[in-house]
Design an enzyme around this catalytic site. Structure first.
Site, PDB file in Angstrom:
ATOM      1  N   HIS A   1      -0.967  -4.627  -9.338  1.00 34.08           N
ATOM      2  CA  HIS A   1      -0.897  -3.503  -8.336  1.00 34.08           C
ATOM      3  C   HIS A   1      -1.888  -2.402  -8.532  1.00 34.08           C
ATOM      4  O   HIS A   1      -2.543  -2.047  -9.558  1.00 34.08           O
ATOM      5  CB  HIS A   1       0.457  -2.818  -8.580  1.00 34.08           C
ATOM      6  CG  HIS A   1       1.713  -3.536  -7.913  1.00 34.08           C
ATOM      7  ND1 HIS A   1       2.467  -2.877  -6.731  1.00 34.08           N
ATOM      8  CD2 HIS A   1       1.939  -4.864  -8.122  1.00 34.08           C
ATOM      9  CE1 HIS A   1       3.282  -3.823  -6.382  1.00 34.08           C
ATOM     10  NE2 HIS A   1       3.096  -5.067  -7.030  1.00 34.08           N
TER      11      HIS A   1
ATOM     12  N   GLU B   1       0.293  -7.311  -0.621  1.00 37.98           N
ATOM     13  CA  GLU B   1       0.983  -6.372   0.154  1.00 37.98           C
ATOM     14  C   GLU B   1      -0.053  -5.380   0.563  1.00 37.98           C
ATOM     15  O   GLU B   1      -0.974  -4.910   0.021  1.00 37.98           O
ATOM     16  CB  GLU B   1       2.214  -5.626  -0.620  1.00 37.98           C
ATOM     17  CG  GLU B   1       3.224  -6.601  -1.191  1.00 37.98           C
ATOM     18  CD  GLU B   1       2.820  -7.091  -2.569  1.00 37.98           C
ATOM     19  OE1 GLU B   1       2.025  -6.532  -3.257  1.00 37.98           O
ATOM     20  OE2 GLU B   1       3.087  -8.123  -3.149  1.00 37.98           O
TER      21      GLU B   1
ATOM     22  N   ASN C   1      -1.000  -2.364  -1.634  1.00 31.84           N
ATOM     23  CA  ASN C   1      -1.896  -2.101  -2.558  1.00 31.84           C
ATOM     24  C   ASN C   1      -3.761  -2.445  -2.029  1.00 31.84           C
ATOM     25  O   ASN C   1      -4.490  -2.186  -2.672  1.00 31.84           O
ATOM     26  CB  ASN C   1      -2.050  -3.696  -3.710  1.00 31.84           C
ATOM     27  CG  ASN C   1      -0.572  -3.352  -4.327  1.00 31.84           C
ATOM     28  OD1 ASN C   1      -0.408  -2.278  -5.192  1.00 31.84           O
ATOM     29  ND2 ASN C   1       0.383  -4.156  -4.434  1.00 31.84           N
TER      30      ASN C   1
ATOM     31  N   THR D   1      10.445 -15.482  -6.817  1.00 31.58           N
ATOM     32  CA  THR D   1      11.602 -14.799  -7.291  1.00 31.58           C
ATOM     33  C   THR D   1      12.640 -15.378  -6.423  1.00 31.58           C
ATOM     34  O   THR D   1      12.580 -15.575  -5.382  1.00 31.58           O
ATOM     35  CB  THR D   1      11.185 -13.287  -6.999  1.00 31.58           C
ATOM     36  OG1 THR D   1      11.224 -13.109  -6.021  1.00 31.58           O
ATOM     37  CG2 THR D   1      10.003 -12.918  -8.134  1.00 31.58           C
TER      38      THR D   1
END
Length: 317
Positions: A38, A106, A109, A190
């Site tokens: 990140h 994303e 970042n 996930t």
């Protein structure tokens, strides 16, 4: 046999603490490491975001565990050529124990170097081109590239491992899973979705490893653990595309105000009951995952590692 690993959270911990946690994870019996990549944390409350490639170099010298980025976005903030160099160096530093996990990223970042955030379909196109370019760089040949999204002028990697690191791809929707099955050496996600595993296998991923991650919070008091999750990771309760589109931690803080404690902890076992933790991990095993990575939310890292070494990992094995 399923591999059980630890997920290092760059959003919560400074680089020295991440190295210490990696060593503690190895002592506790975890077999591999994930590490997040990140520029910003999701929330200011999380408080950290070190440069992952520096941390990987330190972890490589401090442990003997395999390390995977979960995940790097090689699209905007870092050019694919630079990611290729970083990954190749990491593979050398780990004696071949490094794997490059990639995804479409994303805005949180990536917007720091380019305010335009491409739509999802364009980012998938960019990722396919980027992965092809990274693989070309791994050959050690001189590369000149004139693609749809990237330009490279006579670039060559000189520091290379004996074998190029595998490239795993993160994906959640049907299009990204299809791309992962077609171009990646493994799949990252996930949530214990057997349907996603099956879709990846059908898309060309048959025989390739599938890795998943979950967050937990061990504490002697379950209510305390739940409060910790709600304080640090209310973003787990945010649904939809917001996680890909919002550019700043304060935007996630604004959305998180509407997330209840129950929503925040829904996917995370909390407290001291080993069976709750075992069951949460076993859902991934039962769904067909080859690797499962667990992250402890909050400051109680040493107690967590002791708990998993004594109560959880032996039950899983």
């Amino acid at each position: 046999m399923t591999t059980f690993g630890y997920f290092l959270s760059c959003e919560e911990h400074d680089p020295r603490e991440l190295v210490r946690q990696a060593q503690a994870a190895e002592r506790a019996g975890f077999e591999a490491l994930w590490i997040s990549d990140h520029f910003h944390p999701w929330l200011d409350e999380q408080g950290q975001s070190p440069f992952v490639w520096t941390v990987i170099g330190a972890v490589a010298q401090a442990t003997s565990l395999p390390i995977t980025t979960a995940v790097t976005c090689p699209l905007v903030r870092l050019h694919p050529v630079i990611v290729a160099q970083a990954a190749a160096t990491s593979a050398v530093m780990t004696d071949g124990r490094f794997r490059l996990g990639v995804g479409t990223g994303e805005a949180l970042n990536e917007h720091v170097v380019e305010s335009r955030w491409p739509p999802a379909d364009e980012r998938l196109e960019m990722l396919e081109e980027a992965v092809g370019l990274i693989r070309e760089m791994f050959t050690g040949q001189l590369v000149t590239h004139r693609g749809t999204h990237y330009r490279v002028d006579t670039a060559r990697l000189y520091t290379l491992p004996d074998e190029p690191p595998p490239i795993y791809m993160s994906g959640f929707g049907g299009k990204s899973i299809e791309l992962a099955g077609r171009i990646a050496d493994g799949y990252i996600t996930t949530g214990p979705s057997a349907d996603s595993v099956e879709a990846f296998h059908k898309a060309g991923g048959s025989g390739k490893p599938v890795a998943g991650g979950l967050k937990v919070c061990y504490a002697a008091d379950e209510a305390e653990a739940r409060r910790t999750v709600h304080r640090l990771w209310p973003t787990q309760g945010i649904q939809g595309e917001a996680a890909q589109l919002l550019p700043l931690p304060r935007h996630f803080e604004q959305l998180a105000q509407g997330v209840t404690e129950e929503q925040a902890v829904a996917a995370s076992p909390c407290g001291p009951d080993p069976e709750a933790h075992v069951q949460a991990v076993r859902e991934y095993v039962d769904a067909g995952f080859d690797e499962v990575y667990v992250n402890q939310i909050g400051p109680g890292q040493d107690a967590f590692f002791d708990f998993y070494a004594r109560e959880v990992l032996p039950r899983l094995r």
